[in-house]
Design an enzyme around this catalytic site. Structure first.
Site, PDB file in Angstrom:
ATOM      1  N   GLU A   1       7.616 -21.390   7.934  1.00 45.83           N
ATOM      2  CA  GLU A   1       7.782 -20.510   9.084  1.00 45.83           C
ATOM      3  C   GLU A   1       8.795 -21.061  10.085  1.00 45.83           C
ATOM      4  O   GLU A   1       9.293 -20.327  10.938  1.00 45.83           O
ATOM      5  CB  GLU A   1       6.450 -20.269   9.787  1.00 45.83           C
ATOM      6  CG  GLU A   1       5.932 -21.413  10.625  1.00 45.83           C
ATOM      7  CD  GLU A   1       4.762 -20.967  11.500  1.00 45.83           C
ATOM      8  OE1 GLU A   1       4.862 -21.181  12.722  1.00 45.83           O
ATOM      9  OE2 GLU A   1       3.780 -20.427  10.980  1.00 45.83           O
TER      10      GLU A   1
ATOM     11  N   GLU B   1       0.802  -1.222   0.000  1.00 47.43           N
ATOM     12  CA  GLU B   1       0.000   0.000   0.000  1.00 47.43           C
ATOM     13  C   GLU B   1       0.837   1.275   0.000  1.00 47.43           C
ATOM     14  O   GLU B   1       0.305   2.368  -0.189  1.00 47.43           O
ATOM     15  CB  GLU B   1      -0.948  -0.010   1.203  1.00 47.43           C
ATOM     16  CG  GLU B   1      -2.051  -1.052   1.065  1.00 47.43           C
ATOM     17  CD  GLU B   1      -2.974  -1.142   2.259  1.00 47.43           C
ATOM     18  OE1 GLU B   1      -2.579  -0.663   3.344  1.00 47.43           O
ATOM     19  OE2 GLU B   1      -4.070  -1.693   2.122  1.00 47.43           O
TER      20      GLU B   1
END
Length: 307
Positions: free
Chosen positions: A121, A90
């Site tokens: 992860e 963004e």
């Protein structure tokens, strides 16, 4: 099969704690569950408020690195990783950041944005590989994001970045986390146990989103990407943003529509330049030069133009 050690670690985390008072939640009316969730969320802002001094210190440190050409890099897995990618994605339309200036790394790569990548992860080595692919330098800032504060990918990213001399921030939702301990700037927003045991996409995810909003937005304010509370570096890439650009110039200058159109045309659609041409009564090339000499800060450029 998980190891007893890992199960013991998880059992000790606030974000994983079981709440017996909610054991019958599935039998409640929908409105009551919604009220419970809303009440849970209401406490998140207070938990973030407790960390504001540490958030502000991290922002100032990140802004200092970025002002000398460094990058802001988020690194996380699962929900935390997706939130980092979201925040990074963004920044270009909102602040007209350059390619690669704000980067979101998620364990497992782009595929992990929409599906689980098994084992990603748990790999600090993968984090090191991802950071090395960016050619990390001491001017960069790396923010490890992990609700538990123990995710090997996030901790590994911070440890590797710190070893390379980069600025490091660790954002966790548990106190005394390994992630915060590994980073120069530890931010631990303790929101408490989740409504659904261990579902850290809930309060923890909300808290992380709030903090990431602050890290990127206030950093961009410090870098001169705004004028007051106006997004003067907005990238007008669609009709809505083009309309917003004209409104921003209008709010900043009070100029008539014809003047705004002329200024935007002369400045190639750059909102900040158009505002400067109108407020300082200079032409497009002069506005561009003044902004370059002022490091992109509109207020400084206006002061320079005024002599």
């Amino acid at each position: 099969m998980t190891s007893p050690d890992l199960r013991s670690q998880l059992a000790s985390l606030t974000t994983e704690a079981f709440r017996p008072e909610l054991a019958e939640i599935d039998r409640l009316p929908t409105l009551d569950i919604a009220r419970l969730m809303n009440g849970e969320d209401a406490g998140v802002a207070a938990a973030v408020a407790a960390e504001l001094p540490r958030i502000a210190a991290a922002v100032d440190a990140v802004a200092e690195r970025m002002a000398r050409g460094g990058r802001l890099v988020y690194a996380g897995a699962g929900t935390a990783g997706r939130l980092g990618v979201l925040d990074a994605s963004e920044c270009p339309p909102t602040f007209n950041t350059g390619p690669g200036q704000v980067v979101g790394l998620i364990a497992g790569g782009p595929e992990a944005m929409v599906s689980s990548v098994e084992g990603a992860e748990d790999s600090p080595e993968l984090a090191r590989k991802d950071l090395d692919s960016l050619g990390l330098t001491a001017d960069d800032a790396v923010v490890g994001v992990s609700a538990s504060g123990r995710t090997p990918y996030a901790v590994g990213a911070v440890e590797h970045a710190r070893g390379l001399g980069a600025l490091t921030v660790g954002l966790s939702c548990n106190a005394h986390s390994a992630l915060a301990a590994a980073a120069e700037h530890g931010i631990e927003v303790v929101v408490g146990p989740e409504l659904l045991t261990g579902s850290t996409r809930l309060k923890a995810g909300t808290a992380q989103k709030l903090v990431l909003n602050m890290l990127s937005t206030i950093t961009m304010i410090r870098l001169g990407k705004t004028y007051g509370n106006l997004m003067v570096d907005v990238r007008a890439s669609n009709d809505k943003l083009r309309a917003r650009s004209r409104r921003i110039v209008s709010l900043a200058t009070g100029a008539a529509d014809e003047e705004i159109e002329r200024a935007l045309t002369e400045s190639g659609g750059e909102v900040k330049n158009a505002i400067l041409t109108l407020l300082a009564d200079v032409d497009g090339p002069t506005a561009a030069r003044l902004l370059e000499e002022s490091g992109g800060h509109l207020r400084a450029a206006l002061a320079h133009a005024a002599g």
